[in-house]
Enzyme design. Sequence first.
Site, PDB file in Angstrom:
ATOM      1  N   GLY A   1      10.880  -2.757   5.409  1.00 27.91           N
ATOM      2  CA  GLY A   1      10.121  -4.018   5.352  1.00 27.91           C
ATOM      3  C   GLY A   1       9.737  -4.344   3.921  1.00 27.91           C
ATOM      4  N   HIS A   2       9.099  -3.383   3.247  1.00 28.35           N
ATOM      5  CA  HIS A   2       8.699  -3.574   1.841  1.00 28.35           C
ATOM      6  C   HIS A   2       9.925  -3.867   0.973  1.00 28.35           C
ATOM      7  CE1 HIS A   2       5.568  -0.523   3.242  1.00 28.35           C
ATOM      8  NE2 HIS A   2       4.827  -1.559   2.913  1.00 28.35           N
TER       9      HIS A   2
ATOM     10  N   GLN B   1     -10.387  -2.833   1.895  1.00 27.86           N
ATOM     11  CA  GLN B   1      -9.933  -3.495   3.122  1.00 27.86           C
ATOM     12  C   GLN B   1      -9.939  -2.582   4.344  1.00 27.86           C
ATOM     13  OE1 GLN B   1      -6.079  -4.441   1.218  1.00 27.86           O
ATOM     14  NE2 GLN B   1      -5.139  -3.926   3.167  1.00 27.86           N
TER      15      GLN B   1
ATOM     16  N   GLN C   1      -2.604 -12.367   7.579  1.00 22.50           N
ATOM     17  CA  GLN C   1      -2.755 -12.153   6.134  1.00 22.50           C
ATOM     18  C   GLN C   1      -2.084 -13.304   5.364  1.00 22.50           C
ATOM     19  OE1 GLN C   1      -2.672  -8.268   3.872  1.00 22.50           O
ATOM     20  NE2 GLN C   1      -0.515  -8.777   3.800  1.00 22.50           N
TER      21      GLN C   1
ATOM     22  N   MET D   1       0.840  -1.199   0.000  1.00 15.74           N
ATOM     23  CA  MET D   1       0.000   0.000   0.000  1.00 15.74           C
ATOM     24  C   MET D   1       0.874   1.248   0.000  1.00 15.74           C
ATOM     25  SD  MET D   1      -3.346  -0.948   2.188  1.00 15.74           S
ATOM     26  CE  MET D   1      -2.628  -0.746   3.797  1.00 15.74           C
ATOM     27  N   GLY D   2       2.162   1.057  -0.279  1.00 18.50           N
ATOM     28  CA  GLY D   2       3.037   2.221  -0.424  1.00 18.50           C
ATOM     29  C   GLY D   2       3.532   2.792   0.883  1.00 18.50           C
TER      30      GLY D   2
ATOM     31  N   SER E   1       6.659  -0.053  10.035  1.00 19.14           N
ATOM     32  CA  SER E   1       5.290   0.052   9.526  1.00 19.14           C
ATOM     33  C   SER E   1       5.083   1.458   8.967  1.00 19.14           C
ATOM     34  CB  SER E   1       4.297  -0.187  10.669  1.00 19.14           C
ATOM     35  OG  SER E   1       3.002   0.241  10.286  1.00 19.14           O
TER      36      SER E   1
HETATM   37  P1  AMP Z   1       1.473  -2.865   3.435  1.00 16.26           P
HETATM   38  O1  AMP Z   1       2.015  -1.812   2.532  1.00 16.26           O
HETATM   39  O2  AMP Z   1       1.421  -2.475   4.870  1.00 16.26           O
HETATM   40  O3  AMP Z   1       0.192  -3.469   2.922  1.00 16.26           O
HETATM   41  O4  AMP Z   1       2.533  -4.041   3.388  1.00 16.26           O
HETATM   42  C1  AMP Z   1       2.884  -4.654   2.174  1.00 16.26           C
HETATM   43  C2  AMP Z   1       3.658  -5.908   2.469  1.00 16.26           C
HETATM   44  O5  AMP Z   1       4.824  -5.585   3.212  1.00 16.26           O
HETATM   45  C3  AMP Z   1       2.863  -6.916   3.310  1.00 16.26           C
HETATM   46  O6  AMP Z   1       3.133  -8.229   2.857  1.00 16.26           O
HETATM   47  C4  AMP Z   1       3.411  -6.686   4.684  1.00 16.26           C
HETATM   48  O7  AMP Z   1       3.311  -7.820   5.529  1.00 16.26           O
HETATM   49  C5  AMP Z   1       4.862  -6.389   4.376  1.00 16.26           C
HETATM   50  N1  AMP Z   1       5.475  -5.677   5.490  1.00 16.26           N
HETATM   51  C6  AMP Z   1       5.032  -4.538   6.092  1.00 16.26           C
HETATM   52  N2  AMP Z   1       5.824  -4.215   7.129  1.00 16.26           N
HETATM   53  C7  AMP Z   1       6.785  -5.164   7.194  1.00 16.26           C
HETATM   54  C8  AMP Z   1       7.901  -5.400   8.061  1.00 16.26           C
HETATM   55  N3  AMP Z   1       8.180  -4.588   9.060  1.00 16.26           N
HETATM   56  N4  AMP Z   1       8.671  -6.488   7.821  1.00 16.26           N
HETATM   57  C9  AMP Z   1       8.394  -7.330   6.807  1.00 16.26           C
HETATM   58  N5  AMP Z   1       7.356  -7.164   5.948  1.00 16.26           N
HETATM   59  C10 AMP Z   1       6.562  -6.104   6.143  1.00 16.26           C
END
Ligand code: AMP
Length: 289
Positions: free
Chosen positions: A36-37, A61, A153, A30-31, A185
């Site tokens: 992490g991403h 969602q 998820q 979601m950008g 996050s």
């Molecule tokens: P989101 O943009 O929050 O929807 O996250 C996109 C992807 O990145 C999802 O698969 C999340 O689980 C993963 N993600 C987000 N934060 C982290 C993190 N701290 N470590 C590993 N993966 C992450």
Amino acid sequence: MNVIKNSSDLRLNIEQLKTRGTTIGFVPTMGYLHEGHLTLAKEARENNEIVVMSIFVNPLQFGPNEDFDHYPRDVDRDTELARMAGVDILFIPEASDVYRGKQSVTMSVKERVDVLCGRKREGHFDGVVTVLTKLFHLVQPTRAYFGQKDAQQVAVVEGLVSDYFFPLEIVSVPTVREEDGLAKSSRNVYLSHEERVEAPFLYRSLKEARESIELGERNPSVITGEISVDIQEHTSGTIDYVEVYSYPELEKLDRLKGDIILAIAVQFQQARLIDNIIISVESKEDSNV
Ligand code: AMP
């Protein structure tokens, strides 16, 4: 890097890649990208010829009282970060392209959603599987990468892929953390200075619970009780849930055994944070997986 903003263009690009048998690693996001991403993109880079990342804040969602309007967005910064991470195709569609008029078929998740975020965020995972079904069809990935931070998820998406024979592999990547342990996050930017200082206690409480399990504690209520007290003592956030289940089945346990997840969600003033750890509880010795 090719930035594609509509589904028809993406389709054309993917068709060409598929006729050549190219392997595609897909990272849906979601950008407001962070480490992490980018770690997911790096994993995808290592194991596929082409990496596709999507950036789409999926309205389906988010619940009516959730943070869809305030979800952080910065497409220019994200584009630069994706380029540096070696992404080949960055797909940034409009909601009107992803959801064209009224949906004639809707998706509803039945298993693994009556607990954790699924219970607290009604309809959330229906929105997740709907958008992923669309994105999987458009991107046709060989492998799709998800973070263990959103462990429920991962469990739900594994159910989707297995039930509907999606021809792709789900790769789950360990949670990437700040130096003080806070899970990275996009929502962390909405923590106040004081909350940011408190937030690492979420992970610290999980690690302490893991130590209790390693010392022999097997009662789930004792463990969730310990975590709750820890969070209440050290943070100003409100606990949304502290739960423990078998993983990935997400079933209730009378006594801790096998692979389990300790998971928490805490509401701060402007940000709801989640975290979890997955532990393999052996009959005699415990080990982290
Ligand atoms: P989101 O943009 O929050 O929807 O996250 C996109 C992807 O990145 C999802 O698969 C999340 O689980 C993963 N993600 C987000 N934060 C982290 C993190 N701290 N470590 C590993 N993966 C992450």
